[in-house]
Design an enzyme around this catalytic site. Structure first.
Site, short mmCIF file in Angstrom:
data_model
loop_
_atom_site.label_atom_id
_atom_site.label_comp_id
_atom_site.label_asym_id
_atom_site.label_seq_id
_atom_site.Cartn_x
_atom_site.Cartn_y
_atom_site.Cartn_z
N GLU A 409 39.08 36.28 41.96
CA GLU A 409 38.52 35.14 41.24
C GLU A 409 39.12 33.80 41.66
O GLU A 409 39.75 33.12 40.87
CB GLU A 409 38.75 35.33 39.72
N GLU A 479 35.14 45.67 39.67
CA GLU A 479 35.42 45.79 38.24
C GLU A 479 34.11 46.16 37.56
O GLU A 479 33.07 45.59 37.86
CB GLU A 479 35.93 44.47 37.65
C1 IPT Z 1 37.46 39.49 35.27
C2 IPT Z 1 38.81 39.33 35.92
O1 IPT Z 1 38.73 39.53 37.29
C3 IPT Z 1 39.83 40.26 35.38
O2 IPT Z 1 41.09 39.81 35.79
C4 IPT Z 1 39.75 40.35 33.90
O3 IPT Z 1 39.97 39.10 33.35
C5 IPT Z 1 38.39 40.80 33.53
O4 IPT Z 1 37.45 39.88 33.96
C6 IPT Z 1 38.18 40.94 32.05
O5 IPT Z 1 39.17 41.52 31.34
S1 IPT Z 1 36.72 37.91 35.33
C7 IPT Z 1 35.41 37.87 34.16
C8 IPT Z 1 35.11 36.46 33.85
C9 IPT Z 1 34.21 38.52 34.70
#
Ligand code: IPT
Length: 960
Positions: A409, A479
């Site tokens: 990010e 993710e």
């Molecule tokens: C995404 C991040 O990469 C991760 O570090 C964590 O924050 C996760 O979300 C949520 O828990 S960023 C999100 C804005 C898609």
């Protein structure tokens, strides 16, 4: 203006170039972990560095344990933010209020410390910036919290009374590069070691060990700064460094992590290496290892311990890897920084694919929408390149690491491009990952986070458009399935897509563990609990494990969804089909078993299932089962099949079940409808079979001798889950807030009519929220055959319902004494329409307290799916009440009410009362993952529609 070292953008001064992590050297070393003298100052302290002078007396100072974070040792407090920087954004400047910890450690050299050569002082992790002295001489300073830093110190050492002085600043220019979603935890949180470097020591070395899957051979070449020899006794290899050798070998995979012990000898040092032969490539648009495509069944892992933050000991790291392996996880993304180096040794040894991510995130700039993002500002590029180099150089010798990731990010920028170019040049034998650039110019895989099922399917079909380069790439979800609170929902549907489309090479659930910090008042603390602002609440508790590493239901669900064997059953032919879902391995490590259960496990027969051990990846076999025994005909019979480990492994015990399935063989017999008895007056009450009703309200007061604490009534509310509530930035409708706005949490129950007829007591109610013209009309029809009491509920919606319901069913209150549950249905754990794949139909029992899932922020939990009947008794064999569902129902029992659960912010807010609250639900809404990802899939919504369902109540006697 010249900035002080902690604010300038440089990565540091005075340190040694990065090199390979090396645990196996025979050179002397001295751990400087332990108790250090410590003093905390509120600011960066300017020029007063007198504490570092030789002879400074720190006897009056406090002490902290290194590795550790001072905020977890009574000095200051942790602070949690997700994307927002907790300080004003004005890079590279940081606040004047900059907690600064001065650390001092005295040490003597061991008597046998070699006199020759030189020495290196190594820091494996310090957050966020440190300046270092030895015996009063400044060595330099560094940034890059989750990265190693070394200084040459040989010329400064003396036999006794050496003093290392370290000044650590919580905030530095480096903080702008470390905006990961986690607690801000300053301190020396990884090992500090003094390493002897003999004359002729290896320096840096790079093991290249590839595997040719066509020839079955491995090629080994170890490059080393200092010429030496490499031996692999098991392979008869003895070659010079820099020289390649090709021999027949067994390859390394995460499924069969075959390692060969090797020794690298230079004139000054012998280093034990563990070599794994494997070749990573992009072949035909797919990520392949040793010529075969793989499917990531992964998790994102932050380093976390509820007492020690990111200071993890070896046992905890091992526990993580073991738990992952035991739950069928095959891959880790080290979100969002390189882990403790020993973690990767464990991944090599036990077998996990690793995406090793650089310590880099600048998320807070993206929301600001202004320039200044360090990844697109040349002044910062040296710092970014330093981070890339420290990651790659440290971890380059691990077979488990197959992909480098630039960071998380950060948006896009020239600095990231420079990092990618450097990594490609330095290590062309691994793939590159970065999610944040839609053009995909610097990545070998199209990577996304939280894309919904429909989009993932389009990508799988290649219908996603996008730049030409990207269309040629494989796809991973770096993710997905945000595991915050109850959930994640929809795992099964993702996995089906991954298995259906070659291009979809799996994903990494967000995330491994809840970062709840142990707290005397709250049980586990999350953002805001230390009074810090701004903060992002319990968004830091979004793991598949609770903070103490107890698996949450989400982990058990994931384990089942990604199991390496698929079973299907055809009741007509009586055959089971078994498919090997491993990417590399055959089934020789597994033994298989079938079991017929007749009305539960008390009457069961079982036997082995003869699955050919040589069944290869992707292959299936059909096997005929023995006929169910004659007794199965009169009973509800289920077939359970399982695959368990039958060969010694280094990650689990024999008989550990890796895969299983549960099928219906004969259906549930129809539930007899209890009718015939007549309601009759009984004082102020009305009696019908074992039921006693309030004659005016029609409310059930007692079943036999069990006096109810709350009469059954229609119920639609649940304590909203994190996924019901959704993330504020979600574009889709978030039902949690909408429900509350509508008033579904405070429905009013109007009694319209009580009618005591010939064979039934009929009670009509209208259940509706204030200020709305929406309602559910409910007809409760009570009948009995004298012994059993049956309630049939018919629900008719009124008005224009635009929202799904949280739940639909009845709830009642029983005396707290009936605190032990038995049930026949899904279990042992919870399940919701789109979770709970691990739930399996059988007979289960446990006390009501034990049916609660202790989410760190309390919320709806604990429903058991497909329950045929449930009993609540005074103890396991005590007297109580039995409830039979027609049809099967969702069973929930808890020692507190939904209202109490809904109001609780921490586990410790929940205290058992005098009532066991029992929910008998006809429907539950799915869970989804809207706390960060897509919501509930349409097929798992609980739409408002006419419904009818029934329950039969009887009393049960104590067992003799
Ligand atoms: C995404 C991040 O990469 C991760 O570090 C964590 O924050 C996760 O979300 C949520 O828990 S960023 C999100 C804005 C898609």
């Amino acid at each position: 203006m010249e900035l002080p070292y902690h604010e300038d953008v440089s990565p540091g001064t005075g340190g040694l170039p990065p090199r390979a992590w090396c645990a196996g050297s025979d050179a002397a070393s001295l751990s400087l972990n332990g108790s250090w003298r410590f003093r905390l100052s509120p600011g960066a302290c300017g020029p007063d560095e007198s504490f570092a002078a030789d002879g400074f007396d720190a006897a009056a100072w406090d002490e902290v344990v290194v590795p550790g974070h001072w905020v977890l040792q009574g000095h200051g407090a942790p602070h949690y933010t997700n994307q927002q920087y907790p300080f004003p954004v004005d890079p590279p400047r940081v606040p004047t209020e900059n907690p600064t910890g001065d650390h001092l450690r005295c040490f003597d050299l061991p008597a046998d410390w070699p006199a020759d050569g030189t020495a290196v002082l190594r820091f494996d992790g310090v957050e966020s910036c440190a300046r270092v002295w030895l015996n009063g001489t400044p060595l330099g300073d560094f940034k890059g919290s989750r990265l190693p830093h070394e200084f040459a110190v040989g010329h400064l050492l003396r036999p006794v009374d050496n003093v290392v002085a370290v000044r650590v600043h919580q905030w530095s220019s480096g903080s702008y590069l470390e905006d990961q979603d986690q607690w801000w935890l300053p301190g020396i949180f990884r090992d500090v070691t003094l390493l002897h470097r003999p004359a002729g020591a290896a320096g840096d070395f790079f093991t290249h060990a590839s595997y040719d899957h066509e020839e079955g051979t491995g090629t080994l070449r170890v490059d080393c700064d200092v010429p030496g020899r490499v031996t692999v006794p098991e392979l008869g290899v003895d070659v010079a460094t820099g020289e390649g050798v090709t021999v027949p070998v067994e390859p390394w995979t995460a499924e069969r992590p075959r390692l060969y012990d090797a020794v690298l000898s230079t004139p000054g040092e012998r280093i034990a290496l563990r070599v794994g032969f494997r070749t990573v490539a992009l072949t035909g648009g797919l990520i392949t290892v040793n010529g075969r495509p793989l499917l990531f069944r992964g998790v994102n892992r932050h380093e976390f311990h509820p007492d020690h933050g990111r200071a993890l000991d070896l046992a905890t790291m091992r526990a993580d890897v073991m738990l992952m392996k035991q739950h069928n996880i095959n891959a880790v993304r080290t979100a969002h920084y390189p882990p403790h180096p020993a973690f990767l040794d464990l991944c090599d040894e036990l077998g996990l694919w690793v995406i090793d991510e650089c310590d880099l995130e600048t998320h807070g700039f993206m929301a600001l929408g202004r320039g200044g993002n360090p990844v697109d500002d040349d002044r910062w590029t040296p710092a970014l390149l330093d981070r890339a180099a420290r990651t790659v150089e440290r971890d380059k010798n691990h077979p488990s690491v197959i992909v480098w990731s630039l960071g998380n990010e950060c948006g896009t920028g020239r600095g990231l491009r420079a990092m990618a170019a450097w990594i490609r040049e330095r290590d062309p034998d691994r793939l590159l990952h970065y999610e944040g650039d839609p053009s995909c110019q610097d990545t070998d895989m199209y990577s996304r986070m939280y894309a919904d099922h429909a989009e993932v399917e389009r990508i799988g079909r290649g219908e996603d458009g996008g730049p030409e380069e990207r269309r040629r790439l494989p796809f991973v979800l770096c993710e997905y399935a945000h595991a915050m609170g109850n959930g994640p929902g929809g795992l099964r549907e993702y996995q089906d897509l991954f298995e259906r489309y070659d291009r979809l090479q799996g994903g990494f659930v967000w995330e491994w563990i809840d970062h709840g910090l142990r707290h005397p008042e709250f049980g586990y603390a999350y953002g805001g609990d230390f009074g810090e602002r701004p903060h992002d609440g319990n968004f830091v508790c979004d793991g598949l494990c609770f903070p103490d590493r107890t698996p949450s239901p989400g982990l058990l669900d994931y384990m089942q969804v990604i199991q390496p064997v698929r079973f299907t059953y055809d009741p007509v032919s009586g055959t089971v089909s078994v498919t090997n879902l491993y990417d590399f391995a055959d089934l020789s490590e597994l033994a298989f078993e079938w079991t017929y259960l007749m009305d539960g496990p008390d009457r069961a027969v079982s036997g082995p299932l003869d699955v050919p051990p040589e069944l290869g990846p992707g292959e299936s076999v059909e096997l005929k089962l023995p006929e169910p025994p004659p007794a199965a005909r009169g009973a509800e019979t289920r077939l359970h099949v399982s695959a368990m480990i039958c060969e010694e492994t280094n990650w689990t015990a024999l008989d550990h079940v890796v895969a299983r399935a549960d099928f219906a063989v004969t259906p549930r017999p129809p539930v007899p409808v209890a009718t015939g008895a007549r309601p009759r007056p009984c004082g102020y009450d009305l009696a019908l079979g074992p039921g006693r009703f309030d004659v005016r309200t029609g409310e059930l007061r007692a079943i036999g001798d069990v006096t109810l604490r709350a009469a059954p009534r229609l119920d639609v509310w649940r304590a909203t889950t994190d996924n019901d509530d959704g993330a504020p930035w979600q574009p889709d409708t978030r039902y949690g807030p909408l429900w509350r706005d509508l008033g579904l949490d405070r429905m009013q129950h109007r009694l319209d009519d009580v009618e005591s007829g010939d064979g039934a007591l009929t009670v009509r109610t209208r259940v509706a929220p204030a200020a709305r013209d929406l309602a559910l009309r409910a007809v409760h029809r009570w009948t009995s055959d004298g012994e059993a009491l049956r309630l049939t509920v018919s629900v008719t919606p009124e008005g224009d319902w635009q929202v799904p319901l949280p739940r639909l069913g009845i709830r009642l209150g029983l005396p707290a004494a009936l605190g032990y549950a038995h049930w026949f249905g899904g279990g042992p754990g919870e399940a919701y329409p789109d979770t709970g794949s691990a739930s399996c139909v059988s007979r289960w029992h446990r006390d009501v307290g034990g049916m609660q899932t202790p989410y760190v922020r309390p919320q709806e939990n604990g429903a058991r799916a497909d329950v045929r009947w449930a009993e609540l008794r005074t103890r396991s064999d005590g007297e109580g009440v039995r409830i039979v569902g027609d049809p099967a129902f969702w069973f929930t029992a808890r020692p507190w009410s939904t209202e109490q659960l809904d109001a609780a912010a921490h586990r410790t807010d929940l205290v058992p009362g005098d009532t066991v609250w029992v929910h008998l639900d006809h429907g539950q809404r799915g869970i989804g993952t809207q706390s960060c990802g897509p919501g509930v899939l349409p097929q798992h919504e609980l739409r408002v529609a006419p419904a009818e369902f029934a329950f039969t109540f009887t009393t049960v006697a104590r067992e003799r």
